[in-house]
Motif scaffolding. Structure first.
Motif, PDB file in Angstrom:
ATOM      1  N   ARG A  48      -3.493   4.868  -7.263  1.00 26.21           N
ATOM      2  CA  ARG A  48      -2.166   4.361  -7.628  1.00 26.21           C
ATOM      3  C   ARG A  48      -2.279   3.253  -8.670  1.00 26.21           C
ATOM      4  O   ARG A  48      -1.534   3.235  -9.661  1.00 26.21           O
ATOM      5  CB  ARG A  48      -1.446   3.847  -6.390  1.00 26.21           C
ATOM      6  N   LEU A  49      -3.227   2.335  -8.450  1.00 27.12           N
ATOM      7  CA  LEU A  49      -3.421   1.243  -9.401  1.00 27.12           C
ATOM      8  C   LEU A  49      -3.825   1.772 -10.768  1.00 27.12           C
ATOM      9  O   LEU A  49      -3.285   1.354 -11.803  1.00 27.12           O
ATOM     10  CB  LEU A  49      -4.482   0.273  -8.874  1.00 27.12           C
ATOM     11  N   MET A  50      -4.760   2.704 -10.782  1.00 27.61           N
ATOM     12  CA  MET A  50      -5.224   3.242 -12.054  1.00 27.61           C
ATOM     13  C   MET A  50      -4.135   4.039 -12.759  1.00 27.61           C
ATOM     14  O   MET A  50      -4.075   4.064 -13.999  1.00 27.61           O
ATOM     15  CB  MET A  50      -6.468   4.099 -11.832  1.00 27.61           C
ATOM     16  N   SER A  51      -3.265   4.665 -11.999  1.00 26.51           N
ATOM     17  CA  SER A  51      -2.140   5.366 -12.606  1.00 26.51           C
ATOM     18  C   SER A  51      -1.219   4.385 -13.327  1.00 26.51           C
ATOM     19  O   SER A  51      -0.730   4.666 -14.438  1.00 26.51           O
ATOM     20  CB  SER A  51      -1.361   6.134 -11.534  1.00 26.51           C
ATOM     21  N   ILE A  52      -0.979   3.225 -12.710  1.00 23.11           N
ATOM     22  CA  ILE A  52      -0.153   2.193 -13.349  1.00 23.11           C
ATOM     23  C   ILE A  52      -0.795   1.741 -14.657  1.00 23.11           C
ATOM     24  O   ILE A  52      -0.136   1.599 -15.689  1.00 23.11           O
ATOM     25  CB  ILE A  52       0.039   0.997 -12.407  1.00 23.11           C
ATOM     26  N   VAL A  96       3.277 -12.459  -2.653  1.00 24.31           N
ATOM     27  CA  VAL A  96       4.629 -12.755  -2.175  1.00 24.31           C
ATOM     28  C   VAL A  96       5.461 -11.487  -2.053  1.00 24.31           C
ATOM     29  O   VAL A  96       6.133 -11.252  -1.042  1.00 24.31           O
ATOM     30  CB  VAL A  96       5.328 -13.757  -3.111  1.00 24.31           C
ATOM     31  N   ASN A  97       5.404 -10.632  -3.074  1.00 21.92           N
ATOM     32  CA  ASN A  97       6.218  -9.422  -3.120  1.00 21.92           C
ATOM     33  C   ASN A  97       5.322  -8.193  -3.004  1.00 21.92           C
ATOM     34  O   ASN A  97       4.211  -8.270  -2.496  1.00 21.92           O
ATOM     35  CB  ASN A  97       7.023  -9.408  -4.418  1.00 21.92           C
ATOM     36  N   ASP A  98       5.782  -7.070  -3.462  1.00 23.93           N
ATOM     37  CA  ASP A  98       4.975  -5.852  -3.506  1.00 23.93           C
ATOM     38  C   ASP A  98       4.054  -5.952  -4.722  1.00 23.93           C
ATOM     39  O   ASP A  98       4.513  -5.965  -5.863  1.00 23.93           O
ATOM     40  CB  ASP A  98       5.888  -4.627  -3.617  1.00 23.93           C
ATOM     41  N   ALA A  99       2.749  -6.020  -4.487  1.00 19.57           N
ATOM     42  CA  ALA A  99       1.809  -6.261  -5.576  1.00 19.57           C
ATOM     43  C   ALA A  99       1.867  -5.177  -6.646  1.00 19.57           C
ATOM     44  O   ALA A  99       1.732  -5.474  -7.840  1.00 19.57           O
ATOM     45  CB  ALA A  99       0.390  -6.374  -5.029  1.00 19.57           C
ATOM     46  N   TYR A 100       2.068  -3.929  -6.258  1.00 16.32           N
ATOM     47  CA  TYR A 100       2.121  -2.865  -7.263  1.00 16.32           C
ATOM     48  C   TYR A 100       3.315  -3.051  -8.197  1.00 16.32           C
ATOM     49  O   TYR A 100       3.198  -2.834  -9.411  1.00 16.32           O
ATOM     50  CB  TYR A 100       2.182  -1.494  -6.584  1.00 16.32           C
ATOM     51  N   GLN A 122      -8.873  -8.785 -12.874  1.00 16.32           N
ATOM     52  CA  GLN A 122      -9.751  -8.884 -11.720  1.00 16.32           C
ATOM     53  C   GLN A 122      -9.241  -7.834 -10.742  1.00 16.32           C
ATOM     54  O   GLN A 122      -8.229  -8.039 -10.060  1.00 16.32           O
ATOM     55  CB  GLN A 122      -9.743 -10.280 -11.095  1.00 16.32           C
ATOM     56  N   ILE A 123      -9.909  -6.708 -10.694  1.00 15.09           N
ATOM     57  CA  ILE A 123      -9.516  -5.618  -9.805  1.00 15.09           C
ATOM     58  C   ILE A 123     -10.277  -5.761  -8.498  1.00 15.09           C
ATOM     59  O   ILE A 123     -11.517  -5.767  -8.487  1.00 15.09           O
ATOM     60  CB  ILE A 123      -9.782  -4.260 -10.467  1.00 15.09           C
TER      61      ILE A 123
END
Length: 295
Positions: free
Chosen positions: A255-259, A219-223, A237-238
């Motif tokens: 970016r995901l791993m940085s989060i 719906v929104n920005d997934a990050y 679940q990546i």
């Protein structure tokens, strides 16, 4: 329905490291993660269901590829939704041990949005039965869904009310067996981080957390949704694809791993690939990207 959660309960969720400060109160440590790779069995959904691959083949593949764990969704264990006999379960457990793999989780296909209370009772019993399976195979987390019934004419508040009751019963049963209930954001009744926070916080138990499905915040920005809800996360679940305001794009793995690294999450990072193509090639490609970020 008002959100009843308390922020201080977050520090007790499994996977969040705690230390005592000089005054003796607990605080979270961020950026000191212990992260391990795992594979969600759904990546091999078709071969596992058509019989061209067995759970034992999956275990061997995970070990050969270099995964540290495997998430064996209940669908792929013999007899599902009926519970397999102990001999079979312990054979799976023994083989994982021999291969040096941890069973990072399992899961069921349930629906707590069903309006008929008697039918929902069967869904609760299904989860309870598989909590016992999880305990037997040393899976620390069992994944459940909210559900996807439309229930026209019934308010979301009413559905949430009975859903929270059902999930609470599962959480209590999980606690008795040492198994954490992981509620997955599955783009069904639960679609946003705020909905996740409301439901998990209302139950307010260290035996309930989030299975953070990176591909199901649509719906929104997934990050941004991931950053907002990561503090509740007990497993993942990546996925290869992610959604930005409804548009599907390739996941920016760095970016995901940085989060994740900047959070207080510790534990497994199960990967799950979807769609057409050779599942081994797809898994190998995603696994390689994750491993590069863990170096």
């Amino acid at each position: 329905m008002p959100l009843l959660y308390r922020r201080d309960f977050l520090s007790s969720l499994i996977g969040i490291p705690l230390v005592l400060n000089t005054k003796g109160s607990a605080r979270q440590i961020k950026g000191s993660n212990r992260l391990k790779t795992s594979l969600n069995a759904f990546s091999f959904n078709k071969p596992l269901l058509d019989g061209s691959m067995t759970v034992f083949d999956l275990l061997e593949y995970c070990a050969a590829t270099g995964f540290e764990g495997v998430d064996i969704t209940g669908y792929y264990l013999k007899g599902y939704p009926a519970v397999p006999d102990d001999e079979y379960l312990f054979k799976v457990k023994r083989m994982a041990l021999r291969l040096g793999l941890e069973i990072s989780g399992t899961g069921v296909r349930n629906d707590f949005t069903i309006e008929d209370k008697n039918k929902r009772e069967k869904e609760v019993e299904l989860v309870k039965q598989w909590i016992e399976v999880a305990a037997k195979i040393d899976a620390p987390v069992i994944r459940i869904f909210a559900g996807n019934q439309q229930n026209e004419g019934t308010s979301r508040e009413k559905i949430t009310e009975w859903m929270l009751e059902d999930i609470s019963r599962c959480v209590d049963y999980g606690k008795q067996h040492g198994v954490v209930i992981g509620l997955q954001n599955h783009n069904d009744f639960i679609q946003t981080a705020d909905q996740v926070i409301g439901m998990i916080g209302s139950i307010n138990s260290e035996w309930l957390g989030l299975i953070l499905d990176t591909g199901s915040y649509r719906v929104n920005d997934a990050y941004e949704e991931i950053e907002k809800s990561i503090k509740y996360t007990v497993n993942w679940q990546i996925k290869e694809k992610i959604f930005i305001n409804g548009q599907e794009v390739e996941t920016d793995i760095p970016r995901l791993m940085s989060i994740i690294k900047n959070s207080a999450y510790n534990g497994f990072l199960p990967l799950e690939t979807l769609g057409e193509g050779d599942p081994k090639q797809k898994v190998d490609a995603l696994f390689s990207k994750i491993k590069d970020e863990l170096k």
